[in-house]
Design a protein around this motif. Structure first.
Motif, PDB file in Angstrom:
ATOM      1  N   GLY A 198       0.788  -1.229   0.000  1.00 19.33           N
ATOM      2  CA  GLY A 198       0.000   0.000   0.000  1.00 19.33           C
ATOM      3  C   GLY A 198       0.815   1.270   0.000  1.00 19.33           C
ATOM      4  O   GLY A 198       0.260   2.350  -0.171  1.00 19.33           O
ATOM      5  N   LEU A 231      -7.462   4.661   6.165  1.00 18.66           N
ATOM      6  CA  LEU A 231      -8.147   3.984   5.061  1.00 18.66           C
ATOM      7  C   LEU A 231      -7.782   2.501   5.028  1.00 18.66           C
ATOM      8  O   LEU A 231      -8.653   1.628   4.979  1.00 18.66           O
ATOM      9  N   LYS A 232      -6.505   2.207   5.071  1.00 18.04           N
ATOM     10  CA  LYS A 232      -6.095   0.800   5.010  1.00 18.04           C
ATOM     11  C   LYS A 232      -6.558   0.031   6.241  1.00 18.04           C
ATOM     12  O   LYS A 232      -6.935  -1.136   6.145  1.00 18.04           O
ATOM     13  N   MET A 254      -4.850   0.245  -4.977  1.00 22.46           N
ATOM     14  CA  MET A 254      -5.232   1.391  -4.148  1.00 22.46           C
ATOM     15  C   MET A 254      -6.717   1.718  -4.330  1.00 22.46           C
ATOM     16  O   MET A 254      -7.432   1.999  -3.363  1.00 22.46           O
ATOM     17  N   GLU A 255      -7.178   1.651  -5.564  1.00 22.60           N
ATOM     18  CA  GLU A 255      -8.582   1.986  -5.830  1.00 22.60           C
ATOM     19  C   GLU A 255      -9.522   0.952  -5.229  1.00 22.60           C
ATOM     20  O   GLU A 255     -10.562   1.304  -4.648  1.00 22.60           O
ATOM     21  N   MET A 303      -8.860  -0.872  -2.664  1.00 23.75           N
ATOM     22  CA  MET A 303      -8.777  -0.685  -1.220  1.00 23.75           C
ATOM     23  C   MET A 303      -9.650   0.489  -0.777  1.00 23.75           C
ATOM     24  O   MET A 303     -10.364   0.411   0.231  1.00 23.75           O
ATOM     25  N   VAL A 304      -9.611   1.572  -1.517  1.00 27.90           N
ATOM     26  CA  VAL A 304     -10.463   2.718  -1.205  1.00 27.90           C
ATOM     27  C   VAL A 304     -11.934   2.318  -1.237  1.00 27.90           C
ATOM     28  O   VAL A 304     -12.722   2.687  -0.352  1.00 27.90           O
ATOM     29  N   ASP A 351      -5.725  11.179   6.762  1.00 37.11           N
ATOM     30  CA  ASP A 351      -4.628  10.512   6.042  1.00 37.11           C
ATOM     31  C   ASP A 351      -3.814  11.507   5.230  1.00 37.11           C
ATOM     32  O   ASP A 351      -2.587  11.393   5.128  1.00 37.11           O
ATOM     33  N   GLY A 376       1.351   4.779  -3.552  1.00 36.21           N
ATOM     34  CA  GLY A 376       0.524   4.912  -2.364  1.00 36.21           C
ATOM     35  C   GLY A 376      -0.343   6.155  -2.326  1.00 36.21           C
ATOM     36  O   GLY A 376      -1.422   6.148  -1.724  1.00 36.21           O
ATOM     37  N   GLN A 435      -4.210   6.378  -3.020  1.00 33.53           N
ATOM     38  CA  GLN A 435      -5.241   6.230  -1.996  1.00 33.53           C
ATOM     39  C   GLN A 435      -5.967   7.552  -1.771  1.00 33.53           C
ATOM     40  O   GLN A 435      -7.201   7.613  -1.747  1.00 33.53           O
TER      41      GLN A 435
END
Length: 320
Positions: free
Chosen positions: A175, A181-182, A213-214, A216-217, A271, A298, A301
């Motif tokens: 990440g 967020l994570k 990243m997308e 994960m978001v 963040d 990263g 994010q």
């Protein structure tokens, strides 16, 4: 769609200057800040008192049964948040439990039994710890998701009214960095199903880069949407190794100094402010962490959270 962020754009657009941070002088707020800017509260005091100070400024909508989502770490991890500090803080939050989910990578924490043994090893024994996917998962919708329409999270998430996202801010091998967020996106995703949904691109399980990243978001958006106003975020900028706490004893030693604690009701703002503070450090202190963030894309994010309408990247930094 916005392009990739660079170090220069972060320092130019952020609320902090290198000189101010190096001199130990941080602005109480921006001059004539417009109302639409998010509020991020900051203290240099990394202690129980510091946590209580920032939490008091953001906890107005925290009601009922409260899930404290933090990363409890692999066995004997050297950089995880101090248990004594968290124990004293948690004791002040009525009807609260630490919550976690099992993991997907090879680890004792891949099974509930092994996870519970690791909790004992690492000293998370002072309050209830709910492994939310112990009894399976439940799918939460992702409004406006580009890659996912829903994500499987630990079923026990439905047992909580509010969530406090208490994050050890640090680097991460996939990440780039791990912030609030994570912590909720990967951290609340169920070990068997949800984490695979976020980590896969349909061809490769451990696919990284901007697409990861997308996804994960989008996983994080499922959790923020579920709790609505009843979710708040605290990032602790301490022991900021380039390694995540998921690397346990293999985590590299931190090369960045401890900075402080940030809190907000806005996930993007907290963040963003955390990353801005890292970028505002002198070059020698920020180099390793910045290289880890940028080499893994990263910053996407933050960019994609803004596209998804998850918060504000413009903020007033209020020093307590």
């Amino acid at each position: 769609m916005a392009g990739s962020f660079s170090r220069r754009s972060f320092l130019k657009g952020g609320a902090i200057t290198v000189g101010a941070l190096a001199a130990g002088v941080l602005p109480v707020s921006a001059v004539a800040a417009p109302q639409e800017r998010a509020k991020v509260f900051f203290t240099r005091d990394i202690s129980v008192e510091g946590l209580l100070k920032v939490y008091a400024r953001v906890n107005q909508d925290m009601i009922g049964r409260i899930a404290i989502k933090l990363h409890t770490g692999e066995p004997h991890g050297p950089n995880i948040l101090p248990r004594d500090m968290i124990r004293a803080f948690q004791a002040t939050i009525p009807d609260s439990s630490i919550v976690e989910c099992n993991v997907l990578y090879p680890s004792p924490r891949r099974t509930t039994e092994g996870h519970r043994e690791t909790l004992k090893t690492n000293g998370w024994t002072f309050c209830p710890v709910d492994i939310m996917d112990e009894e399976g998962d439940v799918s939460l919708p992702i409004p406006g998701g580009r890659w996912l329409k829903e994500v499987a999270v630990g079923k026990h998430i439905l047992n909580y009214d509010s969530m406090l996202v208490l994050t050890h801010f640090k680097g991460h091998v996939m990440g780039g960095f791990g912030g609030s967020l994570k912590n909720i996106a990967i951290g609340c995703a169920s070990g068997k199903v949800g984490k695979a949904q976020l980590h896969s691109d349909g061809k490769e399980l451990w696919a990284g880069g901007p697409l990861f990243m997308e996804r994960m978001v989008e996983g994080g958006k499922a959790v923020t949407t579920h709790f609505g106003r009843r979710i708040t975020y605290i990032n602790v900028l301490r022991n900021m190794s380039v390694s995540c706490d998921c690397e346990g004893v293999n985590a590299l030693p931190p090369t960045a100094p401890d900075v402080g604690i940030l809190a907000s009701t806005d996930i993007l703002a907290v963040d963003q402010a955390s990353v801005d503070m890292v970028y505002a450090l002198p070059e020698a202190q920020r180099h390793d962490l910045v290289e880890r963030i940028e080499s893994r894309s990263g910053l996407r994010q933050l960019e994609y959270m803004k596209i998804q309408g998850m918060g504000n990247d413009r903020y007033d930094l209020i020093t307590l």
